[in-house]
Design an enzyme around this catalytic site. Structure first.
Site, PDB file in Angstrom:
ATOM      1  N   ASP A  57    -112.704 -13.099  46.177  1.00 47.58           N
ATOM      2  CA  ASP A  57    -111.679 -14.065  46.556  1.00 47.58           C
ATOM      3  C   ASP A  57    -112.413 -15.267  47.166  1.00 47.58           C
ATOM      4  O   ASP A  57    -113.632 -15.243  47.373  1.00 47.58           O
ATOM      5  CB  ASP A  57    -110.663 -13.448  47.530  1.00 47.58           C
TER       6      ASP A  57
HETATM    7  C1  NOJ Z   1    -107.217 -17.151  47.883  1.00 46.53           C
HETATM    8  C2  NOJ Z   1    -106.163 -16.173  47.490  1.00 46.53           C
HETATM    9  O1  NOJ Z   1    -106.238 -15.028  48.310  1.00 46.53           O
HETATM   10  C3  NOJ Z   1    -106.255 -15.728  46.034  1.00 46.53           C
HETATM   11  O2  NOJ Z   1    -105.133 -14.957  45.735  1.00 46.53           O
HETATM   12  C4  NOJ Z   1    -106.375 -16.920  45.146  1.00 46.53           C
HETATM   13  O3  NOJ Z   1    -106.382 -16.506  43.792  1.00 46.53           O
HETATM   14  C5  NOJ Z   1    -107.628 -17.672  45.503  1.00 46.53           C
HETATM   15  N1  NOJ Z   1    -107.540 -18.129  46.879  1.00 46.53           N
HETATM   16  C6  NOJ Z   1    -107.892 -18.855  44.604  1.00 46.53           C
HETATM   17  O4  NOJ Z   1    -107.020 -19.873  44.879  1.00 46.53           O
END
Ligand code: NOJ
Length: 738
Positions: free
Chosen positions: A275
């Site tokens: 993430d």
């Molecule tokens: C953080 C989020 O937790 C995740 O779900 C998302 O896909 C990513 N950022 C990318 O934006």
């Protein structure tokens, strides 16, 4: 020209590889050939994902970025792609990604709303449409579906998933993966799915986003893994690690999860991405010393691509030199990344047609499907005296901060939806009624009641009032946890004020989570819960209010009476003192009562044992009667299929669709088993007065769970089975597994 020469070189190398004795075929051979030509720096470049657009062209030309996120401008995408394909030494295309969570341009209901449809077919269609629109803008990879089981509505991200139930989660997750990826990743309209967040992210302590989780291995396997395993088996191309730690180990550095479970046990061969900076965050967790250490831990744990920590690109070469990360691990990661790029056809078709999106965005059939999904996702929670549908009213008051809020109605994670395409309930209701419009409040947190007198007087001039309240989009989603789940601002007061006019009051709630709406239910005659319904939410709500359509949504999460009840979910284990139906509530307790005077069972003195509404609940404009379930046998072997049939009758005077649900309880296990578990559902549409025999086939193998020896088995013994319209209804029948 440069690209052409490069392709010839790759082609020649592939020919040579064809003559080798290695038993490699197709994509694998191409991957190995390319890998063989890459420097360590180029390999690490592929493992690096950066946020941005055209300004990353220079980095792409140097081969130092493998994927970008957050750019949806086709011209910018082509600029970065041109640099990667035509200027970098090996011409490896960039993989363009985006959070396409519930639609790209045409926004569908938020995922929790989609789950309320209990209709995998419409969910798959929504994901397909999202892929068609997103790929037309050059996006080939979405970070969806989110599969995190969520049992605590204080957690803002409940909006993004399918709710509390593992079975529903599996059905919705698989539908989304199929929709995004289509039949073949190589199709130009296919977009790689990313199952996230692996794992346990939804179990954050107290519903506070990013927080710690304590989940036992058995609970991971029985509750949190199933949707990941099912979607992995359905071919999900990628997986994202989660921010949280479980029992002290952040997922991004958790070798057991990423290697032992995902690769060795499940045999999944997709690509793993972190993430956003979840590798870097292992420093704050206190699991890594510094950024270099995070890269070492993440790669050795099994991560392939780093989203935005910059740790891989900065330190991998040093780590390899120092022997802390082996080239074998790097090759594993790069293989997974290259394979995905080949599978997606990026080497043959790296560029996006810059005129394509104009032809598909908001296509009429996309809007139609979004409306259908919104229609099916709205849940009727109350309908006193059949006040809905408002088919006789001529003049209605429309009020409330969500009635005409095109941006808010799209909900969280709707980056690319354009609010000018949203049709609000106000607009749609104007097509059906003489509308008196009084907003009452400017936005959901507004406390200013200066216009309430006007609203009340308008209500008295109308035949009925429609009050549309809820949450602004920003109040749910990532990093938007709440400890109080009542309607924000003066919205409850607005409902109460309208009720004083004595006209029928219909409340519509557009929110990102289950809110605590008990007091609001008392002040209205009918309530429709639509979650954030997306671009076509307005026409769907108007059709439901007018009676052109009949509600059929069911709750994908338990609705609480008070936030203090969270976490609360229907499929819990029993305590040794389950509620015995004789709760003594706060005001029943005599003053100076003796310590042992209460029932001593597991419940709250103030809110009692039950929730406001159970999982699976939802009314219709008609009524349904369930006949007793009949099983084909009384005893089953472990490889049998249980066939259960029952009569479902539409006992009302209009057509309606019921989501018939099948629940099972394993009465005694080597470990304590949930009091009920959803094992099947069907949407059944019946004409007025019609009776149909509904049949479920349930393989006994579906009763397996991770037992005391951590084996996935069906244990022999007695079971109960229910068919019902929600998780708290129905009379059980028994059966045995031998
Ligand atoms: C953080 C989020 O937790 C995740 O779900 C998302 O896909 C990513 N950022 C990318 O934006």
């Amino acid at each position: 020209m440069k690209r052409f020469v490069k392709n010839i070189l790759i082609g020649a190398a592939l020919l040579l590889a064809g003559c080798s004795s290695e038993p490699q075929t197709g994509t694998d051979r191409k991957v190995e050939e390319l890998l063989g030509q890459m420097t360590l720096r180029e390999k690490v470049g592929q493992m690096n994902q950066l946020s941005g657009g055209a300004w990353l062209a220079e980095t792409a030309a140097k081969g130092e970025v493998g994927s970008i996120l957050n750019c949806v401008d086709p011209a910018e995408i082509n600029a970065v792609q041109r640099a990667a394909v035509e200027e970098s030494r090996l011409g490896i295309p960039i993989l363009v990604s985006r959070d396409v969570i519930h639609g790209f341009r045409t926004i569908f209901p938020i995922p929790i709303g989609q789950a309320a449809t209990f209709d995998p077919a419409i969910v798959e269609k929504g994901a397909r449409i999202a892929a068609v629109e997103a790929t037309a803008s050059g996006v080939k990879w979405t970070f969806s579906p989110m599969l995190d089981i969520a049992r605590d509505p204080r957690w803002g991200r409940v909006a993004e998933g399918a709710g509390e139930d593992p079975y529903l989660d599996v059905q919705m997750g698989v539908a989304m993966v199929k929709g995004y990826q289509g039949d073949d990743l190589n199709d130009p309209t296919s977009m790689a799915a990313c199952i996230k967040h692996f794992v346990g992210y939804g179990a954050a302590e107290g519903g506070r986003d990013y927080n710690s989780t304590m989940i036992s291995e058995r609970s991971l396997r029985n509750t949190y893994f199933p949707a990941f395993k099912a979607t992995a088996e359905a071919g999900a191309a990628t997986l994202m690690t989660s921010f949280n730690e479980i029992d002290g180990i952040p997922s991004t550095g958790n070798r057991w999860l990423l290697k032992n479970i995902l690769r060795d046990e499940w045999g999944w061969d997709g690509m793993v991405v972190t993430d956003w900076n979840s590798a870097g965050e292992m420093i704050a967790h206190g699991f890594s010393r510094d950024l270099k250490h995070t890269a070492e831990q993440a790669i050795n744990a099994g991560v392939d691509m780093d989203m935005m920590s910059y740790g891989f690109i900065q330190y991998v070469e040093e780590l390899v030199k120092e022997g802390k990360v082996s080239e074998k691990e790097i090759d594993r990661a790069v293989r997974n990344i290259l394979k995905l790029k080949f599978d997606l056809g990026l080497f043959e078709n790296p560029y996006v047609d810059e005129t394509a999106s104009a032809k598909v965005d908001y296509a009429p059939e996309h809007l139609e499907a979004a409306k259908q999904c919104a229609l099916e996702s709205a849940i009727l929670l109350k309908n006193s005296n059949d006040v809905l549908p408002l088919d006789k009213a001529k003049t209605i008051l429309v009020t409330g901060p969500l009635a005409d809020a095109p941006y808010e109605q799209m909900g969280t994670w709707a980056f690319d939806g354009q609010q000018e395409h949203t049709v609000t309930p106000l607009e749609a209701l104007r097509e059906e009624y003489n509308v008196i419009w009084e907003p009452g409040l400017a936005y959901s947190r507004d406390r200013n009641t200066k216009d309430f007198a006007k609203v009340r007087s308008a209500a008295s001039r109308a035949d009925a009032a429609v009050v549309i309240v809820g949450e602004e989009a920003i109040l749910s989603g990532e990093a938007h946890s709440l400890s109080n789940l009542d309607l924000q601002g003066a919205q409850s007061e607005l409902i109460a004020e309208v009720a004083k006019a004595g006209k029928p009051v219909v409340v519509v709630v557009m929110a990102g989570r289950p809110l605590t709406i008990e007091r609001d239910l008392e002040n209205c005659d009918a309530m429709l819960y639509s979650f954030h319904p997306g671009t076509m939410g307005g026409p769907a709500i108007a059709d439901l209010i007018k009676g052109k359509a009949v509600p059929s949504g069911k709750l994908p999460m338990t609705f609480l009476r008070d936030a203090g009840q969270a976490p609360f979910y229907y499929n819990h284990n029993n305590s040794g003192r389950p509620c015995n139906g004789t709760e003594t509530l706060l005001n029943d307790i005599p003053i100076a009562a003796g310590q042992t005077s209460l029932g001593c069972t597991s419940y709250y003195l103030d809110t009692g044992y039950g929730p406001l509404f159970p999982f699976g609940y939802g009314l219709s404009y008609t009524t349904f009667k369930y006949g007793n379930p009949v099983l084909d046998k009384a005893e089953y072997g472990r490889s049998d299929v249980i066939t259960v049939s029952f009569e479902l009758k539409n006992t009302g005077d209009r057509e309606g669709t019921e989501v018939a649900q099948l629940y099972v309880q394993d009465l005694v296990g080597s470990v304590v088993r949930p009091v009920k578990e959803l094992k099947g559902f069907q949407r059944v549409t019946l004409a007025p007065g019609e009776t149909r025999t509904v049949t479920f086939d349930l393989p006994v193998a579906e009763l397996a769970f991770w037992n005391i020896d951590m084996e996935h088995v069906v244990e022999p013994g007695d079971f109960k089975l229910w068919v019902a319209g929600d998780s708290a209804s129905g009379e059980p029948v028994g059966f045995a597994v031998l």
